[in-house]
Design an enzyme around this catalytic site. Sequence first.
Site, PDB file in Angstrom:
ATOM      1  N   ASP A  13       0.841  -1.206   0.000  1.00  0.00           N
ATOM      2  CA  ASP A  13       0.000   0.000   0.000  1.00  0.00           C
ATOM      3  C   ASP A  13       0.877   1.258   0.000  1.00  0.00           C
ATOM      4  O   ASP A  13       0.806   2.062   0.913  1.00  0.00           O
ATOM      5  CB  ASP A  13      -0.946   0.002   1.227  1.00  0.00           C
ATOM      6  CG  ASP A  13      -0.197   0.074   2.553  1.00  0.00           C
ATOM      7  OD1 ASP A  13       0.970  -0.368   2.602  1.00  0.00           O
ATOM      8  OD2 ASP A  13      -0.766   0.598   3.538  1.00  0.00           O
ATOM      9  N   ASP A  18       6.830   1.125   1.817  1.00  0.00           N
ATOM     10  CA  ASP A  18       6.463   0.169   0.759  1.00  0.00           C
ATOM     11  C   ASP A  18       7.270   0.466  -0.508  1.00  0.00           C
ATOM     12  O   ASP A  18       7.675  -0.468  -1.220  1.00  0.00           O
ATOM     13  CB  ASP A  18       4.974   0.291   0.403  1.00  0.00           C
ATOM     14  CG  ASP A  18       4.060   0.075   1.579  1.00  0.00           C
ATOM     15  OD1 ASP A  18       3.513  -1.019   1.758  1.00  0.00           O
ATOM     16  OD2 ASP A  18       3.886   1.046   2.345  1.00  0.00           O
ATOM     17  N   ASN A  40      -2.335   2.896   3.505  1.00  0.00           N
ATOM     18  CA  ASN A  40      -1.757   4.214   3.787  1.00  0.00           C
ATOM     19  C   ASN A  40      -2.530   5.332   3.093  1.00  0.00           C
ATOM     20  O   ASN A  40      -2.600   6.459   3.575  1.00  0.00           O
ATOM     21  CB  ASN A  40      -0.296   4.254   3.330  1.00  0.00           C
ATOM     22  CG  ASN A  40       0.623   3.482   4.255  1.00  0.00           C
ATOM     23  OD1 ASN A  40       0.426   3.483   5.471  1.00  0.00           O
ATOM     24  ND2 ASN A  40       1.626   2.829   3.684  1.00  0.00           N
ATOM     25  N   THR A 123       2.952  -6.011   2.860  1.00  0.00           N
ATOM     26  CA  THR A 123       3.427  -4.821   3.581  1.00  0.00           C
ATOM     27  C   THR A 123       2.329  -3.787   3.805  1.00  0.00           C
ATOM     28  O   THR A 123       2.620  -2.632   4.100  1.00  0.00           O
ATOM     29  CB  THR A 123       4.623  -4.176   2.842  1.00  0.00           C
ATOM     30  OG1 THR A 123       4.191  -3.726   1.560  1.00  0.00           O
ATOM     31  CG2 THR A 123       5.778  -5.157   2.697  1.00  0.00           C
ATOM     32  N   PHE A 163      -0.351  -0.323  12.673  1.00  0.00           N
ATOM     33  CA  PHE A 163      -1.308   0.166  11.678  1.00  0.00           C
ATOM     34  C   PHE A 163      -1.868  -0.923  10.756  1.00  0.00           C
ATOM     35  O   PHE A 163      -3.093  -1.015  10.557  1.00  0.00           O
ATOM     36  CB  PHE A 163      -0.681   1.288  10.826  1.00  0.00           C
ATOM     37  CG  PHE A 163      -1.560   1.712   9.680  1.00  0.00           C
ATOM     38  CD1 PHE A 163      -2.658   2.531   9.899  1.00  0.00           C
ATOM     39  CD2 PHE A 163      -1.333   1.252   8.385  1.00  0.00           C
ATOM     40  CE1 PHE A 163      -3.505   2.896   8.863  1.00  0.00           C
ATOM     41  CE2 PHE A 163      -2.163   1.616   7.340  1.00  0.00           C
ATOM     42  CZ  PHE A 163      -3.259   2.446   7.576  1.00  0.00           C
ATOM     43  N   ASN A 164      -0.991  -1.741  10.135  1.00  0.00           N
ATOM     44  CA  ASN A 164      -1.487  -2.698   9.127  1.00  0.00           C
ATOM     45  C   ASN A 164      -2.503  -3.675   9.714  1.00  0.00           C
ATOM     46  O   ASN A 164      -3.486  -4.029   9.053  1.00  0.00           O
ATOM     47  CB  ASN A 164      -0.329  -3.498   8.512  1.00  0.00           C
ATOM     48  CG  ASN A 164       0.538  -2.650   7.603  1.00  0.00           C
ATOM     49  OD1 ASN A 164       0.103  -1.609   7.107  1.00  0.00           O
ATOM     50  ND2 ASN A 164       1.775  -3.083   7.399  1.00  0.00           N
ATOM     51  N   HIS A 238       9.864   0.305   7.895  1.00  0.00           N
ATOM     52  CA  HIS A 238       9.318  -1.007   8.238  1.00  0.00           C
ATOM     53  C   HIS A 238       9.367  -2.036   7.090  1.00  0.00           C
ATOM     54  O   HIS A 238       9.891  -3.138   7.244  1.00  0.00           O
ATOM     55  CB  HIS A 238       7.839  -0.866   8.638  1.00  0.00           C
ATOM     56  CG  HIS A 238       7.545   0.231   9.590  1.00  0.00           C
ATOM     57  ND1 HIS A 238       7.639   0.092  10.950  1.00  0.00           N
ATOM     58  CD2 HIS A 238       7.122   1.516   9.387  1.00  0.00           C
ATOM     59  CE1 HIS A 238       7.297   1.212  11.546  1.00  0.00           C
ATOM     60  NE2 HIS A 238       6.979   2.093  10.619  1.00  0.00           N
ATOM     61  N   ASP A 239       8.732  -1.688   5.980  1.00  0.00           N
ATOM     62  CA  ASP A 239       8.339  -2.698   4.992  1.00  0.00           C
ATOM     63  C   ASP A 239       9.486  -3.435   4.284  1.00  0.00           C
ATOM     64  O   ASP A 239       9.344  -4.633   3.988  1.00  0.00           O
ATOM     65  CB  ASP A 239       7.413  -2.070   3.948  1.00  0.00           C
ATOM     66  CG  ASP A 239       6.079  -1.640   4.547  1.00  0.00           C
ATOM     67  OD1 ASP A 239       5.713  -2.174   5.611  1.00  0.00           O
ATOM     68  OD2 ASP A 239       5.416  -0.771   3.953  1.00  0.00           O
TER      69      ASP A 239
HETATM   70  C1  BDR Z   1       3.124   0.068   8.530  1.00  0.00           C
HETATM   71  O1  BDR Z   1       2.061   1.012   8.342  1.00  0.00           O
HETATM   72  C2  BDR Z   1       2.325   1.817   7.221  1.00  0.00           C
HETATM   73  O2  BDR Z   1       2.189   3.154   7.540  1.00  0.00           O
HETATM   74  C3  BDR Z   1       3.699   1.470   6.728  1.00  0.00           C
HETATM   75  O3  BDR Z   1       3.751   1.480   5.317  1.00  0.00           O
HETATM   76  C4  BDR Z   1       3.971   0.104   7.290  1.00  0.00           C
HETATM   77  O4  BDR Z   1       3.569  -0.919   6.400  1.00  0.00           O
HETATM   78  C5  BDR Z   1       3.859   0.424   9.815  1.00  0.00           C
HETATM   79  O5  BDR Z   1       3.000   0.385  10.899  1.00  0.00           O
HETATM   80 CA    CA Z   2       2.937  -0.441   4.131  1.00  0.00          CA
END
Ligand code: BDR
Ligand code: CA
Length: 311
Positions: A13, A18, A40, A123, A163-164, A238-239
């Site tokens: 996303d 990402d 996102n 991701t 978040f994800n 993160h991703d």
């Molecule tokens: C995740 O949430 C999104 O904002 C980032 O792309 C990542 O996948 C981190 O919490």
């Molecule tokens: Ca992401």
Amino acid sequence: MTPARPAIILDCDPGHDDAVAIVLAAHLCDVLGITTVAGNAPLERTTYNARVMRHLLNLDTEVHSGADAPLVVPAAAAGYVHGESGLDGAELPEPTRPVDGTDAVGFIIDTVRTNPGCSLVVTGPMTNVALAITSAPDIVNLVAEISFMGGGTFGNRTTMAEFNLWADPHAAATVVRSGAPLVMAGLDVTHRFQATEPRIAAVRAVGGTLATTLADLFDFFSENYRSRHDDMAGAAVHDPLSVLAVCRPDLFTSTARFVDIVTDGEHTRGMTVIDRRTLLDRPAANCTVLDDVDADAAWQIVVDAVAAATH
Ligand code: BDR
Ligand code: CA
């Protein structure tokens, strides 16, 4: 020895991190396709951003858009992290190649069936993958692994939820309970991989359009993180760790654990339940939880990937 190039589908996303995952995937993997999901930013925009990255990388792979909303809960984008576009902070080229399809779920099912042993790298919110597993449970036994970014022992969207997984907790629960081999890059490890100023400078120093675009994206992303946290030297990137977990597992330490996802509750929606007990009487592990990463080595791979796509 030439390292093997694992075959992956990248479900994402984009999103700044990402976008970096796409850069690493292009460098290290045989990218069978990129699928997009609302997360996102709204689906239309995450799909556009995936096409932007494909264009910047001159990457010959298909992009298929997927779910525009979570399974049960309402959609909620993360403009407060990535900007309204999902990729604020850089001048982006207009991608020329159109989207290849709008059925990401069907694409995932067909591609896994024709490429047994491939990996799913996820991701964003897990909506597409959950829908694919629900309508084609056989794919669970065909994938080498589902390597996902999400979860952790603490949250970022809420106190307890990353978040994800918060964005589509029912999808996350479906995937985590599916029986597929899982690899989890949660916040505990991703917060150890930060886009510090020297690291961003190393990307910018590569030169060229891709390096400049990524460095500008990192500047926006990191400034945003610094302004919202009191303990971060740059954004948690993160991703890309979910791509590296497939291609370069040697960069990580990890522990096999039982993991589940809570789907509801004011404080617990999207929370990762990680069984860290040493009791012998505990559920069997269903997930490789990444604990730590060699962040300097991982960042050097980001720089190498940008250089390889530039020269
Ligand atoms: C995740 O949430 C999104 O904002 C980032 O792309 C990542 O996948 C981190 O919490
Ligand atoms: Ca992401």
